[in-house]
Enzyme design. Structure first.
Site, PDB file in Angstrom:
ATOM      1  N   CYS A  82       0.834  -1.206   0.000  1.00 40.00           N
ATOM      2  CA  CYS A  82       0.000   0.000   0.000  1.00 40.00           C
ATOM      3  C   CYS A  82       0.866   1.252   0.000  1.00 40.00           C
ATOM      4  CB  CYS A  82      -0.835   0.041   1.278  1.00 40.00           C
ATOM      5  SG  CYS A  82      -2.494  -0.450   1.037  1.00 40.00           S
ATOM      6  N   CYS A 109      -1.496   5.296   7.193  1.00 43.74           N
ATOM      7  CA  CYS A 109      -2.840   4.812   7.474  1.00 43.74           C
ATOM      8  C   CYS A 109      -2.802   3.931   8.716  1.00 43.74           C
ATOM      9  CB  CYS A 109      -3.310   4.043   6.248  1.00 43.74           C
ATOM     10  SG  CYS A 109      -4.655   2.951   6.548  1.00 43.74           S
ATOM     11  N   CYS A 161      -3.447  -1.042   8.826  1.00 39.06           N
ATOM     12  CA  CYS A 161      -2.568  -2.223   8.933  1.00 39.06           C
ATOM     13  C   CYS A 161      -1.324  -1.846   9.735  1.00 39.06           C
ATOM     14  CB  CYS A 161      -2.094  -2.667   7.554  1.00 39.06           C
ATOM     15  SG  CYS A 161      -3.403  -3.228   6.475  1.00 39.06           S
ATOM     16  N   CYS A 212      -6.611   0.160  -1.381  1.00 42.06           N
ATOM     17  CA  CYS A 212      -6.343  -0.488  -0.093  1.00 42.06           C
ATOM     18  C   CYS A 212      -6.120  -1.961  -0.387  1.00 42.06           C
ATOM     19  CB  CYS A 212      -7.535  -0.288   0.848  1.00 42.06           C
ATOM     20  SG  CYS A 212      -7.417  -1.230   2.368  1.00 42.06           S
ATOM     21  N   GLU A 234     -28.123 -12.619  21.927  1.00 48.78           N
ATOM     22  CA  GLU A 234     -27.439 -11.479  21.313  1.00 48.78           C
ATOM     23  C   GLU A 234     -28.133 -10.196  21.762  1.00 48.78           C
ATOM     24  OE1 GLU A 234     -24.902 -10.537  19.067  1.00 48.78           O
ATOM     25  OE2 GLU A 234     -25.827  -8.577  19.179  1.00 48.78           O
ATOM     26  N   CYS A 293     -11.320 -12.520  19.593  1.00 51.93           N
ATOM     27  CA  CYS A 293     -10.433 -11.746  18.711  1.00 51.93           C
ATOM     28  C   CYS A 293      -9.430 -10.943  19.535  1.00 51.93           C
ATOM     29  CB  CYS A 293     -11.258 -10.815  17.821  1.00 51.93           C
ATOM     30  SG  CYS A 293     -12.278  -9.678  18.756  1.00 51.93           S
TER      31      CYS A 293
HETATM   32  C1  LIG Z   1     -17.489 -10.870  18.030  1.00 49.93           C
HETATM   33  S1  LIG Z   1     -19.182 -10.699  17.662  1.00 49.93           S
HETATM   34  C2  LIG Z   1     -19.590 -12.380  17.345  1.00 49.93           C
HETATM   35  C3  LIG Z   1     -20.831 -12.625  16.542  1.00 49.93           C
HETATM   36  C4  LIG Z   1     -21.008 -14.010  15.958  1.00 49.93           C
HETATM   37  N1  LIG Z   1     -20.711 -15.043  16.894  1.00 49.93           N
HETATM   38  C5  LIG Z   1     -20.249 -14.185  14.662  1.00 49.93           C
HETATM   39  O1  LIG Z   1     -19.331 -15.001  14.577  1.00 49.93           O
HETATM   40  O2  LIG Z   1     -20.563 -13.483  13.690  1.00 49.93           O
HETATM   41  C6  LIG Z   1     -19.852 -10.334  19.246  1.00 49.93           C
HETATM   42  C7  LIG Z   1     -21.342 -10.129  19.277  1.00 49.93           C
HETATM   43  O3  LIG Z   1     -21.738  -9.972  20.641  1.00 49.93           O
HETATM   44  C8  LIG Z   1     -22.737  -8.974  20.739  1.00 49.93           C
HETATM   45  N2  LIG Z   1     -22.702  -8.533  22.159  1.00 49.93           N
HETATM   46  C9  LIG Z   1     -21.867  -7.647  22.742  1.00 49.93           C
HETATM   47  N3  LIG Z   1     -22.049  -7.623  24.084  1.00 49.93           N
HETATM   48  C10 LIG Z   1     -23.019  -8.536  24.351  1.00 49.93           C
HETATM   49  C11 LIG Z   1     -23.639  -9.000  25.563  1.00 49.93           C
HETATM   50  N4  LIG Z   1     -23.289  -8.514  26.750  1.00 49.93           N
HETATM   51  N5  LIG Z   1     -24.574  -9.953  25.457  1.00 49.93           N
HETATM   52  C12 LIG Z   1     -24.956 -10.446  24.250  1.00 49.93           C
HETATM   53  N6  LIG Z   1     -24.397 -10.054  23.072  1.00 49.93           N
HETATM   54  C13 LIG Z   1     -23.452  -9.111  23.127  1.00 49.93           C
HETATM   55  C14 LIG Z   1     -22.360  -7.967  19.676  1.00 49.93           C
HETATM   56  O4  LIG Z   1     -23.479  -7.213  19.280  1.00 49.93           O
HETATM   57  C15 LIG Z   1     -21.848  -8.896  18.549  1.00 49.93           C
HETATM   58  O5  LIG Z   1     -22.898  -9.259  17.697  1.00 49.93           O
END
Ligand SMILES: C[S@@+](CC[C@H](N)C(=O)[O-])C[C@H]1O[C@@H](n2cnc3c(N)ncnc32)[C@H](O)[C@@H]1O
Length: 459
Positions: free
Chosen positions: A82, A88, A91, A168, A342, A417
């Site tokens: 890039c 930026c 990355c 990008c 969720e 993550c």
């Molecule tokens: C890393 S993402 C994972 C989503 C899904 N498992 C995927 O692989 O696409 C985390 C998710 O947790 C939700 N979230 C954040 N805090 C939360 C909570 N206290 N209780 C339930 N969901 C929550 C977020 O809105 C998001 O959709």
């Protein structure tokens, strides 16, 4: 220039120049060296480099410096693809050979477990990408105005200054096509970007999403105003320039924060959601819902979750932090029953839609915070054999981990993550009687310092 041995008592000062050998990497992707016994962090430096730096800040236990010259580059250093790589903030590791990036990401995971969790665990070989380019399906671009030109891109590292982006290497090419069209249409119509300082103007962020399976696009304009000026003209011009667009949405965020989305979203034109495919499943994704940013690696990640869960068809699974239901639905064929939890309402609606879209029954998606919904599930007598956890970067609330431990759920598969919050949460679960099977890192974010992991824990 100075190569003298500096004692910890002798304070390094801002503005000084030093030469340092870089021997490590922080979790943010900054090189780590030493001046005497003081740790020094150097952005854009990598292990094996010898660099001359200018100190920009100095504290009791560490200093930070910027490279003024690479005296001897590491043999693993390469020229970033890039043109804006050093400006930026997107990355951090583009100047490293990809295999070296993978080595350091695995090391980051091992370090988190030994340093934070004080655990000696099996960290398996990281699963990298065959072609680590053009992998991102989502762009969240701040937008601004410089010399009467609309600019759109990423924030320069540690600033709120926008680096304009015409190309990008990690975004899908369709995203860049859309981003160029958005800039030219906004300019043509004279729709003003929002200015953080004056709090004037309209467009704050442009959020783009690509479907890798259908080669289609969704764009969401986040505005500082309830009304979207010249909305019709904008729609007509954009769909004429970008025929891959299938959905244009408008989100309103009038608050004075760094949070991108406000609470209200409406579809201005086209579909309510974008459709993409992971494995043999189709997923509908609405503008504010979470969807993994690297669809190629998501397939590999979810296969790892499937392997770790090792379901026989008899188990009840709780998919906590389920987003639009992706992981649960991916492994649902091997489960007897599935509950997803969720907190984002639109994502729960997407999850229910996605179950129907794929003809999957025996699933229930519940809206709320996992730490609050799980006690209700227990009270209602819901059974559980396997818990999937996939929280945001900050990890799980301890009350949720405590509830799951007290319930003595036989197996937990934790997807994360962020190795630091993962290690902290795993340490807690181990204290409560769980054992770590193994840790499987997956590279979902090539060229950045981020790494995803799947951990299996059993009682
Ligand atoms: C890393 S993402 C994972 C989503 C899904 N498992 C995927 O692989 O696409 C985390 C998710 O947790 C939700 N979230 C954040 N805090 C939360 C909570 N206290 N209780 C339930 N969901 C929550 C977020 O809105 C998001 O959709």
């Amino acid at each position: 220039m100075d190569r003298k041995i500096v004692s910890t008592k002798e304070r390094i000062k801002s503005g000084e120049e030093h030469e340092v050998e870089i021997h490590g990497l922080t979790h943010d992707g900054e090189g780590v060296g030493r001046i005497g016994s003081l740790a020094v962090f150097v952005p854009d430096a990598m292990p094996g480099d010898s660099v001359r730096i200018r100190i920009i800040s100095s504290k009791k236990s560490y200093a930070r410096g910027l490279i003024t010259q690479i005296v001897q580059p590491s043999s693993q250093r390469k020229t970033p693809l890039c043109p804006v790589a050093t400006n930026c903030g997107g990355c951090q590791l583009q100047y490293m050979e990809y295999e070296t990036q993978l080595f350091w990401k695995k090391r980051q995971v091992e370090d988190a477990f030994t340093r934070i969790a004080k655990l000696n665990v099996e960290v398996r070989k990281i699963k990298g990408m065959e072609d680590p380019a053009g992998y991102r399906n989502k762009g969240q671009f701040p937008i601004g105005m410089v010399n009467n030109q609309v600019i759109m891109g990423f924030y320069r590292k540690r600033t709120h200054e926008i680096v304009d982006l015409d190309a990008c290497m990690i975004q899908h090419p369709l995203t860049m096509k859309l981003s160029l069209a958005v800039k030219s249409v906004l300019h043509e119509l004279g729709i003003e970007p929002y200015n953080e300082k004056t709090r004037q103007g309209v467009i704050r962020h442009v959020v783009t999403r690509v479907s890798f399976s259908e080669d289609t696009l969704m764009v969401t304009f986040v505005t500082n105003t309830a009304k979207f000026p010249q909305q019709e003209e904008l729609i007509q011009k954009l769909i004429a320039q970008v025929p891959e667009l299938v959905s244009i949405a408008h989100n309103i965020n009038t608050s004075d924060t760094n949070v991108i989305f406000g609470d209200k979203t409406k579809i201005l034109w086209g579909q309510a959601n974008l459709i993409d495919t992971i494995g043999y499943l189709k997923f509908a994704i609405s503008p504010r819902s979470f969807f993994q940013v690297n669809p190629v690696q998501t397939h590999i990640l979810y296969d790892e979750v499937k392997k770790a869960a090792a379901l026989t068809g008899a188990e009840t699974v709780w998919d906590l932090y389920c987003g639009i239901g992706t992981i649960g639905l991916y492994i649902a064929e091997d489960a007897s029953e599935l509950y997803g939890v969720e907190e984002v309402k639109e994502a729960v609606e997407d999850a229910r839609h996605n179950a129907r879209l794929n003809g999957i029954t025996d699933v229930q998606f519940l809206c709320g915070k996992a730490e609050q919904v799980v006690p209700d599930l227990i009270e209602q007598g819901a059974k559980v054999d396997v818990v999937l956890l996939d929280p945001p970067r900050k990890g799980c609330e301890v009350e949720l981990l405590s509830t799951i431990s007290q319930l003595e759920v036989p197996k937990i598969v934790y997807v994360s993550c962020n190795p630091s919050s993962l290690a902290r949460d795993v340490a807690y679960l181990v204290e409560q009687g769980y054992e770590v099977g193994y840790v499987q890192p997956v590279d979902m974010f090539p060229h950045t310092s981020h790494v995803e992991c799947v951990v299996v824990l059993e009682r």
